[in-house]
Structures are given as C-alpha cells and as structure tokens.
Design a protein around this motif. Sequence first.
Motif, PDB file in Angstrom:
ATOM      1  N   ASP A 116       6.236  -2.848   3.819  1.00  0.00           N
ATOM      2  CA  ASP A 116       7.516  -2.345   4.303  1.00  0.00           C
ATOM      3  C   ASP A 116       7.395  -0.838   4.540  1.00  0.00           C
ATOM      4  OD1 ASP A 116       9.078  -0.922   1.763  1.00  0.00           O
ATOM      5  OD2 ASP A 116       7.580  -2.436   1.197  1.00  0.00           O
ATOM      6  N   GLU A 128       9.274   1.810   3.964  1.00  0.00           N
ATOM      7  CA  GLU A 128       9.570   2.787   2.898  1.00  0.00           C
ATOM      8  C   GLU A 128       8.428   2.893   1.884  1.00  0.00           C
ATOM      9  OE1 GLU A 128      11.946   4.958   3.368  1.00  0.00           O
ATOM     10  OE2 GLU A 128      12.375   3.779   5.163  1.00  0.00           O
ATOM     11  N   SER A 129       7.810   1.772   1.526  1.00  0.00           N
ATOM     12  CA  SER A 129       6.669   1.805   0.597  1.00  0.00           C
ATOM     13  C   SER A 129       5.493   2.540   1.215  1.00  0.00           C
ATOM     14  CB  SER A 129       6.237   0.390   0.214  1.00  0.00           C
ATOM     15  OG  SER A 129       7.246  -0.256  -0.505  1.00  0.00           O
ATOM     16  N   LEU A 130       5.243   2.290   2.496  1.00  0.00           N
ATOM     17  CA  LEU A 130       4.130   2.976   3.163  1.00  0.00           C
ATOM     18  C   LEU A 130       4.387   4.476   3.299  1.00  0.00           C
ATOM     19  CD1 LEU A 130       3.274   0.318   5.898  1.00  0.00           C
ATOM     20  CD2 LEU A 130       1.938   0.882   3.845  1.00  0.00           C
ATOM     21  N   LEU A 164      -3.713   3.061   2.170  1.00  0.00           N
ATOM     22  CA  LEU A 164      -2.283   2.802   2.003  1.00  0.00           C
ATOM     23  C   LEU A 164      -2.016   1.323   1.737  1.00  0.00           C
ATOM     24  CD1 LEU A 164      -0.985   4.932   5.016  1.00  0.00           C
ATOM     25  CD2 LEU A 164      -1.078   5.592   2.596  1.00  0.00           C
ATOM     26  N   ALA A 165      -2.810   0.462   2.375  1.00  0.00           N
ATOM     27  CA  ALA A 165      -2.621  -0.981   2.217  1.00  0.00           C
ATOM     28  C   ALA A 165      -3.908  -1.696   2.612  1.00  0.00           C
ATOM     29  CB  ALA A 165      -1.468  -1.471   3.096  1.00  0.00           C
ATOM     30  N   SER A 200      -0.508  -5.936  -0.739  1.00  0.00           N
ATOM     31  CA  SER A 200      -0.084  -4.550  -0.577  1.00  0.00           C
ATOM     32  C   SER A 200       1.275  -4.567   0.106  1.00  0.00           C
ATOM     33  CB  SER A 200      -1.069  -3.784   0.310  1.00  0.00           C
ATOM     34  OG  SER A 200      -2.310  -3.606  -0.315  1.00  0.00           O
ATOM     35  N   PRO A 201       2.186  -3.700  -0.315  1.00  0.00           N
ATOM     36  CA  PRO A 201       3.479  -3.663   0.369  1.00  0.00           C
ATOM     37  C   PRO A 201       3.300  -3.156   1.803  1.00  0.00           C
ATOM     38  CG  PRO A 201       3.362  -1.960  -1.322  1.00  0.00           C
ATOM     39  CD  PRO A 201       2.113  -2.757  -1.417  1.00  0.00           C
ATOM     40  N   SER A 260       2.041  10.530  -1.002  1.00  0.00           N
ATOM     41  CA  SER A 260       1.254  10.839  -2.191  1.00  0.00           C
ATOM     42  C   SER A 260      -0.192  11.206  -1.869  1.00  0.00           C
ATOM     43  CB  SER A 260       1.286   9.654  -3.168  1.00  0.00           C
ATOM     44  OG  SER A 260       0.551   8.568  -2.646  1.00  0.00           O
ATOM     45  N   HIS A 267       3.573 -12.246   4.976  1.00  0.00           N
ATOM     46  CA  HIS A 267       4.415 -11.139   5.447  1.00  0.00           C
ATOM     47  C   HIS A 267       5.064 -11.482   6.794  1.00  0.00           C
ATOM     48  CE1 HIS A 267       5.744  -7.038   6.176  1.00  0.00           C
ATOM     49  NE2 HIS A 267       5.165  -7.092   7.350  1.00  0.00           N
ATOM     50  N   ALA A 301       6.134   6.277   1.204  1.00  0.00           N
ATOM     51  CA  ALA A 301       5.922   6.823  -0.138  1.00  0.00           C
ATOM     52  C   ALA A 301       4.436   6.957  -0.456  1.00  0.00           C
ATOM     53  CB  ALA A 301       6.613   5.944  -1.179  1.00  0.00           C
ATOM     54  N   ARG A 302       3.645   5.962  -0.080  1.00  0.00           N
ATOM     55  CA  ARG A 302       2.194   6.033  -0.326  1.00  0.00           C
ATOM     56  C   ARG A 302       1.562   7.152   0.490  1.00  0.00           C
ATOM     57  NH1 ARG A 302      -0.520   0.246  -1.570  1.00  0.00           N
ATOM     58  NH2 ARG A 302       0.833  -0.266  -3.307  1.00  0.00           N
TER      59      ARG A 302
END
Length: 184
Positions: free
Chosen positions: A75, A77-79, A122-123, A72-73, A85, A133, A81-82
């Motif tokens: 970073d 910015e990815s979190l 989210l992850a 799972s990302p 949503s 990571h 964005a998730r």
Amino acid sequence: MTDISPGQWWESLPPEVRDEVDGHVLRDARLPAVLVVFEVCRARGLGLHEAQLVVHERYVRHRDRIARTSDSPLDLESLVARAASAPGRVVAIEAVWDGDTVHDWFVLLLAVTAGPAGEHPLATIYRDSAVRHLGDEDPGPLHPSAFAADRAGRALAARLSVPFRFAGPDTPGDEAPGRLRAHG
C-alpha cells in the motif's frame, strides 16, 4: 504431456519422496518441491509442467498449514514510510528482478538514494503475494510480481516526485539493463 493426472503421479511417488515434497510445500518452498517431483518422475515421462501441477495440488491440499513467507506491504502509505526511513535523499524508485530456489522469480522494489548513495529495499514481491495483493485483477501478459511492482512503484514515485524505472518488466531474469546509480 501425459495422460496421468497429478493425483496419480503423486500416488506413484515413494512415501519418503512424498514426505520430502510435503515438507517443502509446508515451508512454502515451491521450486524445491517441483524439482523433487520432476527428478523422480521424469524418466517415466513427467514433464516440468506436470511436476508443477502435482505440487500445486499439494499447495491446495495444505493451504491453511503452509508457513507462508510474509508479504511486504504494497500500500502507498507503507511504502512512503519505508522510503522516508532510507538514509539520504530518495532520488528514484526502481524495480528489479531477482530469484532464488525457494521462490523462483520475484521483484525487488528499491529506493535509490543520494547523500549517501545507495539502494534500499522497500518491498520484495513474490508471485504468490502479488496474486493475493491483486485479487481478481488480471495482470495480462505480465508476471504478477511485475504487474504489482510496476503499479506500486509508479504510485510511490509519483507521490515522491521522483522517477520510476523497471528495466525488463516483461520477462523475469537478470539480463535486464543495469540498475540506476545515485551520485553524490
């Protein structure tokens, strides 16, 4: 503990058991592989730790051929964005322990929402993905998954200006105090 090396334990396994263990390793199922080695050899003095070392050597041997579980990302910015949503307004970020027979213990990073109330993944932070990571960074006494989840969760919560909670980060398990619940 025995004086027999992991390689010697491996060689002592019947070929069909070695095939079964390698099958688990190649599909990134560490715990089932360890259990097979442990159950076959424990009557001869192999402990659980030694079984883990045998399987670790198989992971090293098959390194590039293993069908790894996607990371799972983590970073920021990815979190973000998730989290954006998730249905409803994010009111908290939470990390909780979970586990299964394939990955052992891992941490779920969740967005807790209100309107509608819920928890949204989210992850999923597995040990191996946390180690990748973190790179050379030492998680200290924390499980690598807990360390990575704590860092990513705190950064995300700060960015979203919401609270972060990780009940029981020091010890993997499902005995941690209850999860946050969103209201209304």
